[in-house]
Design a protein around this motif. Structure first.
Motif, PDB file in Angstrom:
ATOM      1  N   GLU A 105      57.088  39.048  73.074  1.00  0.00           N
ATOM      2  CA  GLU A 105      56.489  39.316  71.753  1.00  0.00           C
ATOM      3  C   GLU A 105      56.936  40.678  71.227  1.00  0.00           C
ATOM      4  N   LYS A 106      56.903  41.666  72.134  1.00  0.00           N
ATOM      5  CA  LYS A 106      57.248  43.037  71.751  1.00  0.00           C
ATOM      6  C   LYS A 106      58.730  43.132  71.360  1.00  0.00           C
ATOM      7  N   ALA A 107      59.566  42.481  72.142  1.00  0.00           N
ATOM      8  CA  ALA A 107      61.010  42.529  71.859  1.00  0.00           C
ATOM      9  C   ALA A 107      61.306  41.891  70.497  1.00  0.00           C
ATOM     10  N   ALA A 108      60.708  40.711  70.263  1.00  0.00           N
ATOM     11  CA  ALA A 108      60.953  40.019  68.987  1.00  0.00           C
ATOM     12  C   ALA A 108      60.423  40.861  67.826  1.00  0.00           C
ATOM     13  N   ALA A 109      59.245  41.502  68.033  1.00  0.00           N
ATOM     14  CA  ALA A 109      58.653  42.333  66.969  1.00  0.00           C
ATOM     15  C   ALA A 109      59.584  43.503  66.633  1.00  0.00           C
ATOM     16  N   PHE A 110      60.230  44.061  67.650  1.00  0.00           N
ATOM     17  CA  PHE A 110      61.160  45.175  67.422  1.00  0.00           C
ATOM     18  C   PHE A 110      62.320  44.739  66.510  1.00  0.00           C
ATOM     19  N   PHE A 111      62.876  43.573  66.811  1.00  0.00           N
ATOM     20  CA  PHE A 111      63.992  43.100  65.972  1.00  0.00           C
ATOM     21  C   PHE A 111      63.505  42.785  64.557  1.00  0.00           C
ATOM     22  N   GLU A 112      62.314  42.231  64.465  1.00  0.00           N
ATOM     23  CA  GLU A 112      61.733  41.932  63.146  1.00  0.00           C
ATOM     24  C   GLU A 112      61.595  43.217  62.325  1.00  0.00           C
ATOM     25  N   THR A 169      66.824  50.307  78.228  1.00  0.00           N
ATOM     26  CA  THR A 169      66.621  51.658  77.696  1.00  0.00           C
ATOM     27  C   THR A 169      66.186  51.633  76.228  1.00  0.00           C
ATOM     28  N   HIS A 170      66.774  50.702  75.446  1.00  0.00           N
ATOM     29  CA  HIS A 170      66.608  50.810  73.984  1.00  0.00           C
ATOM     30  C   HIS A 170      65.735  49.741  73.337  1.00  0.00           C
ATOM     31  N   ILE A 171      65.542  48.610  73.984  1.00  0.00           N
ATOM     32  CA  ILE A 171      64.795  47.539  73.302  1.00  0.00           C
ATOM     33  C   ILE A 171      63.379  47.455  73.891  1.00  0.00           C
ATOM     34  N   ALA A 182      66.410  42.529  62.047  1.00  0.00           N
ATOM     35  CA  ALA A 182      67.497  41.963  62.869  1.00  0.00           C
ATOM     36  C   ALA A 182      67.080  40.698  63.632  1.00  0.00           C
ATOM     37  N   LEU A 183      65.944  40.113  63.258  1.00  0.00           N
ATOM     38  CA  LEU A 183      65.503  38.889  63.943  1.00  0.00           C
ATOM     39  C   LEU A 183      66.046  37.692  63.163  1.00  0.00           C
ATOM     40  N   THR A 184      67.140  37.112  63.653  1.00  0.00           N
ATOM     41  CA  THR A 184      67.822  36.099  62.833  1.00  0.00           C
ATOM     42  C   THR A 184      67.492  34.657  63.228  1.00  0.00           C
ATOM     43  N   GLN A 185      67.002  34.440  64.434  1.00  0.00           N
ATOM     44  CA  GLN A 185      66.567  33.087  64.807  1.00  0.00           C
ATOM     45  C   GLN A 185      65.249  33.190  65.552  1.00  0.00           C
ATOM     46  N   LEU A 186      64.385  32.178  65.309  1.00  0.00           N
ATOM     47  CA  LEU A 186      63.069  32.193  65.940  1.00  0.00           C
ATOM     48  C   LEU A 186      62.525  30.776  66.030  1.00  0.00           C
ATOM     49  N   ALA A 187      61.986  30.455  67.206  1.00  0.00           N
ATOM     50  CA  ALA A 187      61.321  29.154  67.378  1.00  0.00           C
ATOM     51  C   ALA A 187      60.143  29.341  68.317  1.00  0.00           C
TER      52      ALA A 187
END
Ligand SMILES: Cc1cc2nc3c(=O)[nH]c(=O)nc-3n(C[C@H](O)[C@H](O)[C@H](O)COP(=O)(O)OP(=O)(O)OC[C@H]3O[C@@H](n4cnc5c(N)ncnc54)[C@H](O)[C@@H]3O)c2cc1C
Length: 460
Positions: free
Chosen positions: A212-219, A314-316, A223-228
């Motif tokens: 959840e946290k990783a996807a939220a970061f891209f959002e 380190t970064h995500i 930069a969150l281009t695909q999601l299911a």
């Protein structure tokens, strides 16, 4: 004998057996081919170099693209399941065994693929062995096909190497599903087509990820281009797929270029906190199909994998406590030899949805979407001729070794297409061995009728 050559001693080889159908290569197309041949009454043997079945499908490609058309970006176009039959039965069996979340619709990025079907590579290994046993396929694992037995241009069998030594197997019809066209090439078939950039990869899994946290970061970073989403049995984590387009985040651009990694963190997840599949490693294509080049790529992917893991930890956000829990058993290669067949599927066929009198499958996914979709949410036919190598008798080919045009190959090489081709060649081989004819002489109507009877969708 010269300085650089050595004459191998002549020896008589034991004939291990004689079969109606021999399938060389138990990967994506091969497992389906073997089941189809055996179910259609052929005494069938499947020869595979590794100790497990599934090939590239379970070593880097477990998000199966796609049983459906890419319909969602095109208003008015209906969702259609194009690939049914044995490939679809495998999904049902995987769901039953707890190794698949079903056919999942993307809520974002559906212009690339609307419906994806992620599977668990480890569950697949057990499920497919059961299906082999049930259909009566004779399995020969840990066995490398090294040469062909031919009379003129007619394939009569193969030569194998294993811990048992060097042996021969004879068959009325041979199917090449080695991915690399090993049988066709050794039998003298022509190879055509160009290599693919970013040809070689290595998929891996990471556990203990806060997805959840990783996807939220891209959002948050656009930069969150695909999601299911899917029900993974967890109220906290219901993300089944996300793609984080790292290159969209300015501060990371230089780093990615430096290590040559793919532009995105392409992932899917079957279990809470577990990224079952991460496809981000990319090294340059094999210059040629040799042990040296494969070794070079194997070493490079291992270096790159370590760098990517260090980078994302380190970064995500969400990856700090994560660790690598699995890597593919070898480099994944998208394209090596392509065999010259009676018909060569073109980019125009894929993009404009060509249909053929002799089609044996329908397919609607293109890995170049959303820029180059198949016929505005439609689909194209795969002709039987595309599975018939020119000049060589008693041989059929299927999988990533067909389609010389790179753009078209970006569609035909995908897992579900390879499986659909597998059912067609397995069925054709069984019919040919029964009728004692070469695949080129098979009445395509009979093949199509048999495929339809066996659950294949052909729209006839
Ligand atoms: C990194 C990567 C990621 C990908 N991601 C996706 C994805 O997400 N979705 C998707 O749909 N597609 C994806 N693809 C493409 C897809 O996985 C492959 O194109 C497809 O699985 C190829 O199937 P195949 O049957 O032709 O070959 P394979 O599945 O590779 O099967 C070949 C089999 O033959 C065996 N073999 C080879 N040579 C011999 C020999 N001489 N003797 C005996 N056995 C032999 C191999 O061990 C293997 O089991 C990806 C590919 C790669 C490389």
């Amino acid at each position: 004998m010269s300085e650089n050559t050595f004459m191998e001693r002549e020896r008589a080889l034991k004939v291990k057996g004689e079969y109606d159908v021999l399938v060389a290569g138990g990967g994506t197309a091969g497992v389906v081919a073997a089941i189809a041949a055996a179910r259609n009454g052929a005494n069938t043997i499947l020869v595979e170099r590794y100790g497990f079945l599934g090939g590239t499908m379970i070593n880097g490609a477990c998000s199966l693209h796609s049983y459906f058309n890419v319909y969602k970006p095109f208003p008015g176009v209906e969702r259609k399941q194009l690939v049914k039959g044995i490939p679809s039965e495998i999904v049902d069996r995987m769901i039953e065994a707890g190794g698949c979340l079903g056919n999942i619709e993307q809520v974002r990025g559906y212009g690339y693929d609307t419906v994806i079907t992620p599977i668990d590579h480890e569950v697949f290994k057990a499920v497919i062995v059961k299906m082999m046993e049930e259909s009566g396929v004779k399995l020969l694992l840990h066995t490398l096909m090294v040469d062909t037995i031919t009379e003129g241009d007619t394939v009569k069998g193969i030569i194998i190497e294993s811990k048992s030594g060097r042996e021969a197997i004879l068959a009325k019809t041979v199917i090449d599903t080695t991915g690399d066209g090993d049988v066709a090439f050794r039998a003298g078939a022509e190879c055509i087509g160009e290599l693919q950039p970013y040809n070689v990869g290595l998929s891996f899994s990471m556990a203990n990820v806060n997805i959840e946290k990783a996807a939220a970061f891209f959002e948050e970073n656009g930069a969150l281009t695909q999601l299911a989403y899917a029900d993974k049995g967890s109220v906290k984590d219901n993300i089944a797929r996300f793609v984080g387009q790292i290159e969209n985040i300015d501060k990371f651009k230089g780093y990615m270029q430096k290590i040559g990694m793919m532009r995105a963190l392409m992932t899917y997840s079957l279990h809470r906190g577990d990224l079952t599949y991460i496809n981000s490693v990319a090294v340059s294509p094999l210059a040629e199909l040799t042990a040296e080049e494969m070794t070079r790529a194997e070493v490079q992917v291992r270096h790159q994998l370590s760098q990517i893991v260090e980078f994302i930890k380190t970064h995500i956000p969400g990856f700090q406590d994560a660790y690598v829990s699995w890597t593919g058993n070898q480099i994944g290669i998208r394209r090596t030899r392509v065999i010259d067949c009676e018909y060569d599927i073109t980019a125009n066929d894929v993009e404009n949805g060509s249909r053929f009198e002799d089609e044996i499958a329908l397919y609607g996914f293109h890995d170049m979407g959303p820029r180059r979709n198949v016929n505005k949410g439609g689909y194209y036919g795969i002709p039987y001729r595309a599975l018939l190598p020119k000049k060589i008798e008693n041989l059929l080919v299927a999988g990533r070794m067909i389609t010389s045009d790179w753009t078209a190959h970006m569609s035909t090489r995908n897992v579900v297409s390879c499986m659909a081709q597998g059912q067609a060649v397995g069925t054709a081989a069984a019919l040919c061995s029964k009728l004692d004819i070469s695949p080129g002489k098979l009445n395509v109507k009979t093949l199509q009728e048999t495929l339809i009877k066996d659950g294949v969708y052909l729209e006839k």
